[in-house]
Design a protein around this motif. Structure first.
Motif, mmCIF file in Angstrom:
data_model
loop_
_atom_site.group_PDB
_atom_site.id
_atom_site.type_symbol
_atom_site.label_atom_id
_atom_site.label_comp_id
_atom_site.label_asym_id
_atom_site.label_seq_id
_atom_site.Cartn_x
_atom_site.Cartn_y
_atom_site.Cartn_z
ATOM 1 N N VAL A 1 0.844 -1.192 0.000
ATOM 2 C CA VAL A 1 0.000 0.000 0.000
ATOM 3 C C VAL A 1 0.880 1.244 0.000
ATOM 4 O O VAL A 1 0.600 2.218 -0.696
ATOM 5 N N LYS A 2 1.968 1.206 0.736
ATOM 6 C CA LYS A 2 2.896 2.344 0.762
ATOM 7 C C LYS A 2 3.483 2.602 -0.619
ATOM 8 O O LYS A 2 3.579 3.746 -1.058
ATOM 9 N N GLU B 1 -3.740 -10.903 -2.905
ATOM 10 C CA GLU B 1 -2.853 -10.481 -1.828
ATOM 11 C C GLU B 1 -1.923 -11.625 -1.473
ATOM 12 O O GLU B 1 -2.355 -12.770 -1.348
ATOM 13 N N LEU B 2 -0.676 -11.309 -1.329
ATOM 14 C CA LEU B 2 0.312 -12.264 -0.868
ATOM 15 C C LEU B 2 0.386 -12.108 0.648
ATOM 16 O O LEU B 2 0.730 -11.040 1.153
ATOM 17 N N ALA B 3 0.006 -13.148 1.351
ATOM 18 C CA ALA B 3 0.038 -13.092 2.810
ATOM 19 C C ALA B 3 1.443 -13.403 3.300
ATOM 20 O O ALA B 3 1.972 -14.479 3.053
ATOM 21 N N ARG C 1 0.963 -7.488 0.486
ATOM 22 C CA ARG C 1 1.512 -7.176 -0.833
ATOM 23 C C ARG C 1 0.500 -7.631 -1.862
ATOM 24 O O ARG C 1 -0.102 -8.677 -1.715
ATOM 25 N N TYR C 2 0.322 -6.831 -2.905
ATOM 26 C CA TYR C 2 -0.719 -7.066 -3.874
ATOM 27 C C TYR C 2 -0.151 -7.105 -5.287
ATOM 28 O O TYR C 2 0.846 -6.470 -5.575
ATOM 29 N N GLU C 3 -0.839 -7.878 -6.156
ATOM 30 C CA GLU C 3 -0.488 -7.903 -7.563
ATOM 31 C C GLU C 3 -1.740 -8.116 -8.375
ATOM 32 O O GLU C 3 -2.776 -8.566 -7.857
ATOM 33 N N ALA C 4 -1.652 -7.838 -9.667
ATOM 34 C CA ALA C 4 -2.763 -8.052 -10.589
ATOM 35 C C ALA C 4 -3.056 -9.547 -10.667
ATOM 36 O O ALA C 4 -2.150 -10.376 -10.630
ATOM 37 N N ALA C 5 -4.330 -9.898 -10.782
ATOM 38 C CA ALA C 5 -4.714 -11.306 -10.837
ATOM 39 C C ALA C 5 -5.052 -11.764 -12.245
ATOM 40 O O ALA C 5 -4.835 -12.915 -12.589
ATOM 41 N N ILE C 6 -5.570 -10.888 -13.073
ATOM 42 C CA ILE C 6 -5.919 -11.268 -14.438
ATOM 43 C C ILE C 6 -4.645 -11.322 -15.263
ATOM 44 O O ILE C 6 -3.821 -10.437 -15.230
#
Length: 90
Positions: free
Chosen positions: A40-41, A74-76, A83-88
């Protein structure tokens, strides 16, 4: 490829009648042009120039909507922020 994936994400939002604000578009675009997980940062730091009023709470709110729609994942990671990334297309 990233633009096609972004278009698919936008179509999914439209199909679910989710409002696409300029900030949400910028957030999706950022996620779909990155090649890796971001925090998010990272997102706030990257988008604050274009959207000075964007804050972590607004980003988290949009990320929650995107995750529910299957647009991101989200990567736990224990003891660290999400931490996030695109899924499609991934």
């Amino acid at each position: 490829m990233a633009q096609n994936d972004l278009n698919q994400a936008l179509q999914r939002m439209q199909a679910k009648n989710i409002t696409l604000t300029p900030q949400r578009y910028a957030l999706l675009e950022y996620l779909y042009t990155r090649g890796s997980y971001v925090t998010v940062k990272d997102i706030c730091d990257a988008l604050i120039v274009r959207y000075p009023h964007m804050n972590a709470m607004a980003v988290n709110s949009s990320l929650h909507v995107f995750e529910r729609l299957g647009l991101i994942r989200e990567l736990a990671v224990v003891d660290t922020s999400g931490r996030y990334e695109a899924a499609i297309g991934s």
